[in-house]
Design a protein around this motif. Structure first.
Motif, short mmCIF file in Angstrom:
data_model
loop_
_atom_site.label_atom_id
_atom_site.label_comp_id
_atom_site.label_asym_id
_atom_site.label_seq_id
_atom_site.Cartn_x
_atom_site.Cartn_y
_atom_site.Cartn_z
N ASN A 103 18.90 -5.78 5.73
CA ASN A 103 18.59 -5.23 4.41
C ASN A 103 17.29 -4.44 4.48
O ASN A 103 16.36 -4.81 5.21
CB ASN A 103 18.40 -6.35 3.38
CG ASN A 103 19.69 -6.88 2.80
OD1 ASN A 103 19.85 -7.00 1.59
ND2 ASN A 103 20.64 -7.23 3.65
N SER A 104 17.20 -3.39 3.67
CA SER A 104 15.94 -2.67 3.46
C SER A 104 15.45 -2.94 2.05
O SER A 104 16.25 -3.27 1.15
CB SER A 104 16.12 -1.17 3.68
OG SER A 104 17.07 -0.63 2.78
N TYR A 105 14.13 -2.80 1.82
CA TYR A 105 13.53 -3.24 0.56
C TYR A 105 12.49 -2.26 0.02
O TYR A 105 11.85 -1.53 0.77
CB TYR A 105 12.86 -4.61 0.74
CG TYR A 105 13.87 -5.69 1.00
CD1 TYR A 105 14.48 -6.35 -0.04
CD2 TYR A 105 14.24 -6.01 2.30
CE1 TYR A 105 15.45 -7.31 0.19
CE2 TYR A 105 15.21 -6.96 2.55
CZ TYR A 105 15.81 -7.61 1.49
OH TYR A 105 16.78 -8.55 1.73
N ASN A 106 12.34 -2.30 -1.29
CA ASN A 106 11.27 -1.60 -1.98
C ASN A 106 10.03 -2.49 -1.92
O ASN A 106 10.03 -3.60 -2.46
CB ASN A 106 11.70 -1.36 -3.44
CG ASN A 106 10.70 -0.54 -4.22
OD1 ASN A 106 9.49 -0.71 -4.08
ND2 ASN A 106 11.20 0.35 -5.06
N LEU A 107 8.99 -2.01 -1.28
CA LEU A 107 7.79 -2.83 -1.10
C LEU A 107 7.05 -3.07 -2.40
O LEU A 107 6.28 -4.03 -2.50
CB LEU A 107 6.86 -2.17 -0.08
CG LEU A 107 7.23 -2.40 1.39
CD1 LEU A 107 6.44 -1.46 2.29
CD2 LEU A 107 6.98 -3.84 1.78
N ALA A 108 7.26 -2.23 -3.41
CA ALA A 108 6.57 -2.41 -4.69
C ALA A 108 7.24 -3.47 -5.54
O ALA A 108 6.57 -4.29 -6.18
CB ALA A 108 6.50 -1.09 -5.43
N GLN A 173 7.17 5.88 -1.54
CA GLN A 173 6.83 4.77 -0.63
C GLN A 173 6.82 5.27 0.80
O GLN A 173 7.76 5.90 1.26
CB GLN A 173 7.85 3.65 -0.79
CG GLN A 173 7.66 2.48 0.18
CD GLN A 173 8.66 1.36 -0.07
OE1 GLN A 173 8.62 0.74 -1.11
NE2 GLN A 173 9.55 1.13 0.88
N GLN A 174 5.76 4.96 1.51
CA GLN A 174 5.63 5.37 2.90
C GLN A 174 6.22 4.34 3.86
O GLN A 174 6.94 4.68 4.78
CB GLN A 174 4.15 5.61 3.25
CG GLN A 174 3.51 6.72 2.43
CD GLN A 174 4.20 8.05 2.63
OE1 GLN A 174 4.49 8.46 3.75
NE2 GLN A 174 4.48 8.74 1.52
N GLY A 175 5.90 3.08 3.63
CA GLY A 175 6.35 2.04 4.54
C GLY A 175 7.78 1.60 4.27
O GLY A 175 8.37 1.88 3.21
N ILE A 176 8.36 0.92 5.24
CA ILE A 176 9.71 0.38 5.15
C ILE A 176 9.65 -1.12 5.43
O ILE A 176 8.94 -1.57 6.34
CB ILE A 176 10.63 1.06 6.18
CG1 ILE A 176 10.87 2.52 5.79
CG2 ILE A 176 11.97 0.33 6.29
CD1 ILE A 176 11.62 3.32 6.83
N ALA A 177 10.37 -1.89 4.64
CA ALA A 177 10.48 -3.33 4.85
C ALA A 177 11.93 -3.67 5.16
O ALA A 177 12.84 -3.22 4.47
CB ALA A 177 10.01 -4.09 3.62
N LEU A 178 12.14 -4.46 6.21
CA LEU A 178 13.47 -4.87 6.63
C LEU A 178 13.53 -6.38 6.77
O LEU A 178 12.53 -7.02 7.12
CB LEU A 178 13.82 -4.24 7.98
CG LEU A 178 13.75 -2.73 8.13
CD1 LEU A 178 14.00 -2.34 9.58
CD2 LEU A 178 14.75 -2.05 7.21
#
Length: 457
Positions: A103-108, A173-178
């Motif tokens: 899964n990928s996520y919105n860090l905010a 958003q610059q970063g990616i969370a997985l």
């Protein structure tokens, strides 16, 4: 962490699933895959080791027990930033397990952006996907796949999706969370299901590639857990300790189950009675797109033993290395878990579908109590599954409280009694019927008075 043997009727003494989460973390030891490499991968797994953090979530370690983890699952997280114009590929093998996904996520907002699960992942040429209904699970050494991560939003038209592509773009958003998940690794397999973690390769805009540990430097990989939004203690105490509330608050004399839509709605519903309207089902706290949840707050103020009765959806039994993935089941995975509260997000105990005793009609009796209050006849031999209430209450000074979370994963198209089929608040009982547990409180002596086989009608 101690896990009891995994067969119907035995209770894992660890961890629960996620209401605000699904992104929680659980125990296990990862290692690099040692199978043949159809792609030019990092054979030592150094790139995977420096990119992925976890698994974490060991219940016996307070620093690892957070975000309501599920004992049946293993989780690894990654935080990274892709150079302009680049993409990242992941090479891996399908885990020997019940389920896997990325899964990928919105860090905010911590809400999921996109997901690729096992059945939606196309295998490499010459390999096979062992998660498809009826597919061979065991004895298949050709199980490789390749995924592509793109830092763009998911297409609004599903037909425009690229094959085996996970989209992770969030405007601004610059970063990616997985988060990479593996549920119920087969007996004797490690936490990764015996195949190690997906191995990354960076593809730069100029056509060059970066592999091995250099990938982590190039994508600015961060280590440690993903950022979480904790409920401040003052806020929690103000919600929990409202004057004039009845005994057992926020629990009801008969457990009331509420579907999870988003964190704000859940808090307003439970603590302020604002359970109406049309809340957005956005998820949050890194929840899994393939899961939906209902939760109920229970209290020992109504009795030191809680008896839940319901019907268990059919799921594929995989833990004992079933040779094929069972077809025609109601859903992929089910669990019931006890937790402390939003004050700590700690898990206490959990049972999944392969650990629940059922009768020939698929009905179960689950008895919840503190360990010292467990009725003598609350045993698998008597057709009863036992689950611990929280010995620490809500973890914030209320020793009678426990938060229950029930999880449904990937219901089949022909099954319309899953949490996923709920549409508006308070339709849970109408939609789920017997698949939503009904609960009654009693005492240790009261349940023991039922004698042998208390689960029988």
């Amino acid at each position: 962490m101690h896990l009891l043997p995994r067969r119907r009727g035995l209770v894992a003494t660890t961890v629960a699933s996620a209401l605000v989460a699904g992104a929680a973390f659980a125990a296990g030891t990862a290692h690099a895959a040692g199978t043949a490499e159809p792609h030019d991968r990092d054979p030592g797994g150094q790139a995977a080791a420096c990119l992925w953090s976890g698994p974490a979530g060991v219940v016996s370690d307070p620093s690892q027990n957070y975000a309501f983890p599920d004992s049946g699952a293993r989780y690894w997280s990654a935080q990274l930033t892709l150079p302009a114009g680049s993409s990242l590929t992941f090479d891996g093998e399908y885990a020997h397990a019940r389920y896997q996904s990325l899964n990928s996520y919105n860090l905010a907002t911590h809400a999921p952006v996109d997901a690729l699960n096992d059945a939606a992942t196309r295998p490499d040429p010459g390999s096979a996907d062992p998660y498809l209904p009826g597919a061979r699970r065991a004895g298949n050494s050709h199980r490789s796949y390749r995924l592509t991560l793109r830092p763009t939003p998911p297409p609004t038209d599903p037909a425009q999706r690229a094959v085996n592509t996970l989209y992770a773009g969030v405007p601004g958003q610059q970063g990616i969370a997985l988060i990479y998940r593996v549920y119920v690794p087969d007996r004797g397999r490690d936490a990764t299901g015996g195949v190690g973690l997906p191995r990354p390769t960076l593809h730069l805009a100029d056509g060059a590639t970066v592999s091995g540990p250099a990938v982590c430097t190039a994508v600015h990989a961060a280590t440690g857990q993903l950022p979480l939004t904790a409920l401040p203690s003052a806020t929690y105490n103000a919600l929990r300790d409202q004057p004039g509330r009845p005994t057992g608050f926020p629990a009801d004399p008969q457990p009331a189950w509420h579907a999870y839509y988003n964190p704000a709605f859940s808090l307003a519903c439970v603590y302020q009675g604002a359970c109406g309207g049309t809340p957005a089902r956005t998820g949050g706290q890194y929840s899994n797109i393939d899961n939906q949840y209902v939760s109920a707050y229970v209290s020992r103020a109504f009795g030191n033993v809680l008896v839940l009765r319901g019907k268990l959806p059919t799921t594929p039994a995989t833990y004992d290395r079933a040779p094929r993935m069972q077809a025609g089941t109601d859903m992929r995975y089910w669990s019931l878990c006890s937790n402390e509260s939003y004050a700590t997000t700690r898990a206490v105990a959990c049972v999944d579908d392969e650990q629940v005793v059922t009768d020939r009609d698929g009905r179960y009796t689950i008895v919840l109590s503190l360990p010292q209050d467990r009725p003598a006849n609350a045993t698998a031999a008597n057709g009863v599954t036992w689950l611990s209430l929280s010995p620490n209450g809500d973890g914030a000074g209320h020793p009678d409280d426990t938060m229950l979370i029930l999880r449904n994963m990937l219901p089949s198209p022909g099954f319309d009694h899953a949490v996923q089929d709920t549409r508006i608040p308070d339709d849970e009982r109408t939609v789920m019927g017997a698949f939503l547990p009904s609960g009654t409180y009693t005492t240790t002596a009261g349940f023991e008075a039922l004698g042998n086989h208390p689960a029988r009608p």
